[in-house]
Each structure stands twice: as C-alpha cells, then as structure tokens.
Motif scaffolding. Structure first.
Motif, PDB file in Angstrom:
ATOM      1  N   GLU A   1     -35.566  -2.479   8.799  1.00 36.18           N
ATOM      2  CA  GLU A   1     -36.067  -3.559   7.963  1.00 36.18           C
ATOM      3  C   GLU A   1     -36.002  -3.172   6.484  1.00 36.18           C
ATOM      4  O   GLU A   1     -35.672  -2.047   6.125  1.00 36.18           O
ATOM      5  N   VAL A   2     -36.329  -4.145   5.624  1.00 35.38           N
ATOM      6  CA  VAL A   2     -36.381  -3.884   4.184  1.00 35.38           C
ATOM      7  C   VAL A   2     -37.720  -3.226   3.884  1.00 35.38           C
ATOM      8  O   VAL A   2     -38.644  -3.824   3.336  1.00 35.38           O
ATOM      9  N   LEU A   3     -37.822  -1.976   4.252  1.00 36.78           N
ATOM     10  CA  LEU A   3     -39.043  -1.187   4.074  1.00 36.78           C
ATOM     11  C   LEU A   3     -38.655   0.198   3.592  1.00 36.78           C
ATOM     12  O   LEU A   3     -37.548   0.684   3.863  1.00 36.78           O
ATOM     13  N   ARG A   4     -39.569   0.856   2.940  1.00 41.14           N
ATOM     14  CA  ARG A   4     -39.272   2.155   2.322  1.00 41.14           C
ATOM     15  C   ARG A   4     -39.519   3.336   3.232  1.00 41.14           C
ATOM     16  O   ARG A   4     -39.317   4.483   2.841  1.00 41.14           O
ATOM     17  N   GLU A   5     -39.953   3.087   4.481  1.00 43.09           N
ATOM     18  CA  GLU A   5     -40.323   4.181   5.374  1.00 43.09           C
ATOM     19  C   GLU A   5     -39.152   5.136   5.637  1.00 43.09           C
ATOM     20  O   GLU A   5     -39.326   6.357   5.642  1.00 43.09           O
ATOM     21  N   GLY A   6     -37.970   4.606   5.898  1.00 48.93           N
ATOM     22  CA  GLY A   6     -36.825   5.471   6.167  1.00 48.93           C
ATOM     23  C   GLY A   6     -36.543   6.423   5.020  1.00 48.93           C
ATOM     24  O   GLY A   6     -36.267   7.610   5.220  1.00 48.93           O
TER      25      GLY A   6
ATOM     26  N   ASN B   1     -28.482  -5.954  12.383  1.00 53.05           N
ATOM     27  CA  ASN B   1     -27.720  -7.169  12.672  1.00 53.05           C
ATOM     28  C   ASN B   1     -28.560  -8.213  13.407  1.00 53.05           C
ATOM     29  O   ASN B   1     -28.385  -9.426  13.218  1.00 53.05           O
ATOM     30  N   ALA B   2     -29.487  -7.743  14.256  1.00 51.38           N
ATOM     31  CA  ALA B   2     -30.290  -8.668  15.064  1.00 51.38           C
ATOM     32  C   ALA B   2     -31.508  -9.191  14.323  1.00 51.38           C
ATOM     33  O   ALA B   2     -32.093 -10.204  14.722  1.00 51.38           O
ATOM     34  N   ASN B   3     -31.899  -8.515  13.256  1.00 46.30           N
ATOM     35  CA  ASN B   3     -33.130  -8.879  12.552  1.00 46.30           C
ATOM     36  C   ASN B   3     -32.833  -9.928  11.483  1.00 46.30           C
ATOM     37  O   ASN B   3     -32.169  -9.644  10.493  1.00 46.30           O
ATOM     38  N   ASP B   4     -33.340 -11.127  11.663  1.00 44.45           N
ATOM     39  CA  ASP B   4     -33.123 -12.194  10.686  1.00 44.45           C
ATOM     40  C   ASP B   4     -34.428 -12.631  10.020  1.00 44.45           C
ATOM     41  O   ASP B   4     -34.501 -13.700   9.408  1.00 44.45           O
TER      42      ASP B   4
ATOM     43  N   LEU C   1     -28.703  -0.805  -6.854  1.00 43.42           N
ATOM     44  CA  LEU C   1     -27.436  -0.072  -6.902  1.00 43.42           C
ATOM     45  C   LEU C   1     -26.525  -0.434  -5.734  1.00 43.42           C
ATOM     46  O   LEU C   1     -25.318  -0.653  -5.915  1.00 43.42           O
ATOM     47  N   VAL C   2     -27.093  -0.511  -4.521  1.00 38.86           N
ATOM     48  CA  VAL C   2     -26.282  -0.836  -3.346  1.00 38.86           C
ATOM     49  C   VAL C   2     -25.813  -2.281  -3.399  1.00 38.86           C
ATOM     50  O   VAL C   2     -24.684  -2.606  -2.998  1.00 38.86           O
ATOM     51  N   ALA C   3     -26.653  -3.182  -3.915  1.00 39.15           N
ATOM     52  CA  ALA C   3     -26.281  -4.597  -3.997  1.00 39.15           C
ATOM     53  C   ALA C   3     -25.104  -4.825  -4.935  1.00 39.15           C
ATOM     54  O   ALA C   3     -24.400  -5.846  -4.828  1.00 39.15           O
ATOM     55  N   ARG C   4     -24.864  -3.885  -5.831  1.00 37.57           N
ATOM     56  CA  ARG C   4     -23.734  -4.021  -6.753  1.00 37.57           C
ATOM     57  C   ARG C   4     -22.385  -3.889  -6.052  1.00 37.57           C
ATOM     58  O   ARG C   4     -21.342  -4.187  -6.646  1.00 37.57           O
ATOM     59  N   THR C   5     -22.399  -3.455  -4.816  1.00 43.77           N
ATOM     60  CA  THR C   5     -21.159  -3.391  -4.038  1.00 43.77           C
ATOM     61  C   THR C   5     -20.733  -4.773  -3.550  1.00 43.77           C
ATOM     62  O   THR C   5     -19.631  -4.919  -3.013  1.00 43.77           O
ATOM     63  N   GLY C   6     -21.621  -5.770  -3.718  1.00 41.23           N
ATOM     64  CA  GLY C   6     -21.267  -7.134  -3.336  1.00 41.23           C
ATOM     65  C   GLY C   6     -22.077  -7.693  -2.182  1.00 41.23           C
ATOM     66  O   GLY C   6     -21.972  -8.883  -1.882  1.00 41.23           O
ATOM     67  N   ILE C   7     -22.894  -6.867  -1.533  1.00 39.14           N
ATOM     68  CA  ILE C   7     -23.707  -7.367  -0.432  1.00 39.14           C
ATOM     69  C   ILE C   7     -25.020  -7.906  -0.989  1.00 39.14           C
ATOM     70  O   ILE C   7     -25.409  -7.588  -2.112  1.00 39.14           O
ATOM     71  N   ASN C   8     -25.703  -8.727  -0.205  1.00 41.89           N
ATOM     72  CA  ASN C   8     -26.955  -9.297  -0.689  1.00 41.89           C
ATOM     73  C   ASN C   8     -28.065  -8.250  -0.666  1.00 41.89           C
ATOM     74  O   ASN C   8     -27.969  -7.223   0.006  1.00 41.89           O
ATOM     75  N   HIS C   9     -29.127  -8.537  -1.382  1.00 42.31           N
ATOM     76  CA  HIS C   9     -30.190  -7.553  -1.580  1.00 42.31           C
ATOM     77  C   HIS C   9     -30.950  -7.242  -0.296  1.00 42.31           C
ATOM     78  O   HIS C   9     -31.410  -6.114  -0.091  1.00 42.31           O
ATOM     79  N   VAL C  10     -31.098  -8.229   0.567  1.00 40.41           N
ATOM     80  CA  VAL C  10     -31.803  -7.990   1.824  1.00 40.41           C
ATOM     81  C   VAL C  10     -31.026  -6.997   2.686  1.00 40.41           C
ATOM     82  O   VAL C  10     -31.583  -6.015   3.201  1.00 40.41           O
TER      83      VAL C  10
END
Length: 210
Positions: A151-156, A50-53, A92-101
């Motif tokens: 973040e939008v990173l693959r590490e997790g 939420n804090a990361n823009d 796949l997750v973005a198809r729920t209606g949220i943005n890709h980021v």
C-alpha cells in the motif's frame, strides 16, 4: 571511552554453530534460499499492488504531500512530516511517468523486499543460519506485512532503514568499529524521520554499547 568487546558467540551459544548445518528439507542447497525468498517477497507484493485498488487515508496524505512538494507548497505539510523521506521519494519515482499512488506502492514493495537482506544478515550473524532462514521465510509470507508493504504506506521504507540500522550496529559491536556505529546512527536518524518509533533503535544501540 571504549566499546565493550563482544563475547564469543560460538562458545556462549553452542546452538549457533549447530544451526549452520541445518537446511530446509524441501530446498536442498540453502545458498539459493535468500535469492528465492527475495523473488517471492517482491512477487507477492507486486501481485497485491496490482490487486489493491483502494488507498488508505494515510496514503492519501502522503500523495497529497508529494503534490505539495512538487508545487512548492511545503508550508502546508505538517511539521513532523517535513523531513519524511517517503513523500519525497514518491515525487522522484513519479517523475518516471507513473502516477503518484503507484509510485508510493512500488516504493513500499521494493523497500520491503530489500529489508529482507539486513534482516537475514543480522539473524544469521547473531543466532545462526536456522533462525535467519525461518525469520526470512516468516517475513516473506506474513499476510499483514505483505499487505501493508503493498500500500501507499511508509512501513516498508521504515523496515528497510530499521533493519539496516540493527544489522550495522551489530556489525559495529562484532568488529569494535566506530565508523559502523556512526553509519548505524545515520540509519537510525533516517528511520526516525520515516517513523518516530525509529528512535527506539538508539536505545538498542546504547544497550549493545554498554
């Protein structure tokens, strides 16, 4: 070929059995520790989401490749990322209606939280409860790991597959189980598809095998 029989860790490492009675003094009953740490792990990462823009350059690439997958322009994706599961999951997750980021951030946060389970299980089985609890606690509050996994990173996602592979391989050694080794191999392959460093997990499996 036969797999090497695992040694009796209770005789080789007396501290393992001694660690089973250890408890964090501020917690009391430690059976609640893992669920509590998972809640804290996810909560902390959601706060950071939420804090990361600001999105990293790598994050822009993953989001861009997700858009390419949606539009069918996969030929523009670099070859080494064609089979990476992270951009596909963003789609796949973005198809729920949220943005890709946000989709990429949530995948990272949730996967990093789930990675706590195989990390704890492996450490407890191999080294005892005390080591498992300390490893889980450090993983939960480590500032760099928390920040990266928001973040939008693959590490997790990589940690989830990597820790799962290690836990499954360890279980295969303990139970002399072929199907567990095969499952660990599949997890290694997926981890390597996520990050190329995952190939080192095959080295670890080979060391345990011999």
């Amino acid at each position: 070929l036969r797999m090497k029989q695992p040694r009796d860790t209770t005789t080789d490492h007396p501290s393992v059995t001694q660690n089973e009675g250890w408890r964090l003094p501020w917690l009391g009953d430690s059976r609640w520790l893992l669920p509590l740490l998972m809640i804290v792990t996810l909560g902390l990462r959601l706060v950071l989401v939420n804090a990361n823009d600001v999105i990293s350059r790598d994050g822009l690439n993953y989001v861009g490749w997700a858009h390419m997958i949606e539009s069918g322009n996969v030929e523009k994706i670099p070859d080494k990322y064609l089979l990476n599961p992270y951009p596909l999951l963003i789609v796949l997750v973005a198809r729920t209606g949220i943005n890709h980021v946000l989709a990429g951030q949530l995948i990272s946060a949730v996967a990093a939280t789930l990675a706590l389970l195989p990390l704890y299980w492996y450490c407890r089985s191999a080294f005892g409860r005390r080591v498992a609890e300390m490893a889980a606690l450090i993983y939960t509050v480590h500032p760099t790991m928390a920040h990266v996994s928001s973040e939008v990173l693959r590490e997790g996602l990589y940690w989830l597959f990597g820790f799962s592979a290690i836990a499954v391989f360890w279980s295969a050694v303990q139970h002399n189980s072929w199907w567990r080794f095969l499952l660990g191999g599949v997890l290694c392959i997926v981890a390597t598809m996520t990050r190329v460093e995952g190939i080192l997990l095959f080295v670890l499996a080979g060391m345990w095998w011999t």
